[in-house]
Write a protein that holds these residues in place. Structure first.
Motif, short mmCIF file in Angstrom:
data_model
loop_
_atom_site.label_atom_id
_atom_site.label_comp_id
_atom_site.label_asym_id
_atom_site.label_seq_id
_atom_site.Cartn_x
_atom_site.Cartn_y
_atom_site.Cartn_z
N ASP A 63 33.76 -36.94 29.95
CA ASP A 63 35.06 -36.28 29.84
C ASP A 63 36.09 -36.97 30.72
OD1 ASP A 63 34.32 -34.38 27.99
OD2 ASP A 63 33.88 -32.82 29.47
N GLY A 64 35.63 -37.43 31.90
CA GLY A 64 36.56 -38.09 32.83
C GLY A 64 37.13 -39.37 32.28
N VAL A 65 36.27 -40.22 31.70
CA VAL A 65 36.76 -41.50 31.19
C VAL A 65 37.59 -41.31 29.93
CG1 VAL A 65 34.86 -42.81 32.23
CG2 VAL A 65 34.61 -41.93 29.90
N ARG A 66 37.41 -40.17 29.24
CA ARG A 66 38.22 -39.89 28.06
C ARG A 66 39.54 -39.21 28.40
NH1 ARG A 66 33.08 -39.14 25.38
NH2 ARG A 66 33.03 -40.36 23.46
N GLY A 67 39.66 -38.73 29.64
CA GLY A 67 40.88 -38.05 30.05
C GLY A 67 40.90 -36.58 29.73
N ALA A 68 39.75 -36.02 29.33
CA ALA A 68 39.71 -34.60 28.96
C ALA A 68 39.85 -33.68 30.17
CB ALA A 68 38.41 -34.29 28.22
N ASP A 69 39.65 -34.20 31.39
CA ASP A 69 39.73 -33.37 32.59
C ASP A 69 41.02 -33.58 33.38
OD1 ASP A 69 37.26 -32.16 32.20
OD2 ASP A 69 36.17 -33.72 33.28
N ASP A 70 42.00 -34.25 32.78
CA ASP A 70 43.22 -34.57 33.52
C ASP A 70 44.00 -33.33 33.93
OD1 ASP A 70 42.54 -37.19 33.27
OD2 ASP A 70 44.04 -37.69 31.74
N ALA A 195 43.54 -25.00 26.41
CA ALA A 195 44.78 -25.78 26.39
C ALA A 195 44.53 -27.25 26.68
CB ALA A 195 45.77 -25.20 27.41
N SER A 196 43.75 -27.55 27.74
CA SER A 196 43.50 -28.94 28.12
C SER A 196 42.61 -29.63 27.10
CB SER A 196 42.87 -29.02 29.51
OG SER A 196 41.64 -28.31 29.55
N ASP A 197 41.64 -28.92 26.51
CA ASP A 197 40.78 -29.52 25.50
C ASP A 197 41.57 -29.84 24.24
OD1 ASP A 197 38.55 -29.42 27.11
OD2 ASP A 197 37.72 -27.61 26.21
N THR A 198 42.47 -28.95 23.86
CA THR A 198 43.31 -29.20 22.68
C THR A 198 44.18 -30.43 22.88
OG1 THR A 198 43.36 -26.84 22.15
CG2 THR A 198 45.05 -28.22 21.15
N ALA A 199 44.76 -30.55 24.06
CA ALA A 199 45.62 -31.70 24.37
C ALA A 199 44.83 -33.00 24.36
CB ALA A 199 46.29 -31.50 25.72
#
Length: 294
Positions: A63-70, A195-199
């Protein structure tokens, strides 16, 4: 910047209960049928804990390298917050999977059920590809299926089978109860992150259902866990209903969700759900013990 200690604190509601609960529940069933093996139970515990910690690290990395946790709400993760190098987190995940493999190998060498090694390999692959690889199934709304199967049916059923040599109906009922509660933890986690997962383009079941339906899904899961406890009790001893002491935590969690809890309030609900899963297993174990002694 989040520290490793802060990340582990945030992961604990999922990590410890989801690792300990299936082994306690499975061992309780094996004990009821007269085949409690402490050594094998400990090895099952090592496998379960190593896998669940490993999948947490693997999710953190992927998730981190994909930016899902930004834009994550609540405790930050290692890669997403920049607290650790992605390769370090990836290697930690692989190390945990290796530990699980060694403990699993020891368990099957003791019991002779070598075919379970195939199940172990499937567990590791499922853990990695939940959010890893080119087409992670956790991004397709299939995460709850993975959790129910591997942290419920496989973890509890495997613990029972390694000690008893079979999985009776009570074992499957117990496995369903633990699997459902593990799903409840994931549902709460993903509700918080809609919200963050959708983004980030992460299409979890919760982003598909939406906020309101997800909250009712949680309530339905808790009610099904009550049914599972009743089934186990009917098949073993009515003392097994001590598993329902988990409602002390799960009922308020349901009220909180239906009242519209958001943000950090959902983090508290996540923690209560994880503790409720553990309490369900502890209550079942104690209830089985009382039933055997009375």
């Amino acid at each position: 910047m989040a520290t490793a200690a802060e990340w582990l604190e945030g992961a604990r509601p999922r990590t410890l209960p989801t690792g300990i609960s299936p082994v306690l529940a499975g061992t309780a069933i094996a004990w009821w049928y007269g085949q409690f093996d402490p050594g094998v139970a400990v090895l099952c515990l090592v496998v379960a804990l190593a896998l669940v910690v490993g999948v947490n690290f693997a999710n953190d990395y992927s998730d981190g390298v994909r930016g899902a946790d930004d834009n994550r709400v609540g405790p930050q993760r290692l890669v997403g917050s920049g607290a650790a190098d992605p390769r370090t987190v990836r290697n930690a995940a692989l190390g945990c999977f290796g530990m699980a493999g060694l403990a699993g190998l020891a368990a099957v060498s003791i019991t002779g059920y070598w075919w379970l090694l195939v199940v172990g390999v499937a567990c590791v692959l499922a853990a990695w590809f939940y959010t890893g690889g080119r087409h992670p199934y956790g991004y397709l709304g299939l995460g709850e299926i993975f959790v129910f199967v591997f942290f419920g049916l496989v973890a509890v059923g495997g613990t029972v089978y390694l000690q008893l040599g079979r999985v009776p109906a009570a074992g499957w009922a117990s496995a369903c109860g633990i699997g459902l509660l593990a799903c409840a933890v994931l549902v709460t986690n993903n509700l918080r992150d809609i919200a963050s997962d959708t983004a980030a383009g992460k299409r979890t079941l919760e982003t598909r259902l939406g906020d309101r339906a997800t909250r009712w899904l949680y309530v339905a899961i808790v009610l099904l866990c009550v049914v599972c406890a009743l089934a186990v009790a009917a098949l073993t001893t009515w003392w097994a209903l001590l598993a329902l002491v988990a409602l002390v935590l799960l009922a308020p969690a349901c009220r909180s969700l239906l009242a519209g809890a958001t943000g950090m309030d959902l983090v508290a609900t996540l923690k209560a759900t994880g503790q409720g899963e553990l309490l369900w297993a502890v209550g079942l174990f104690i209830g089985i013990g009382i039933g055997l002694l009375t």
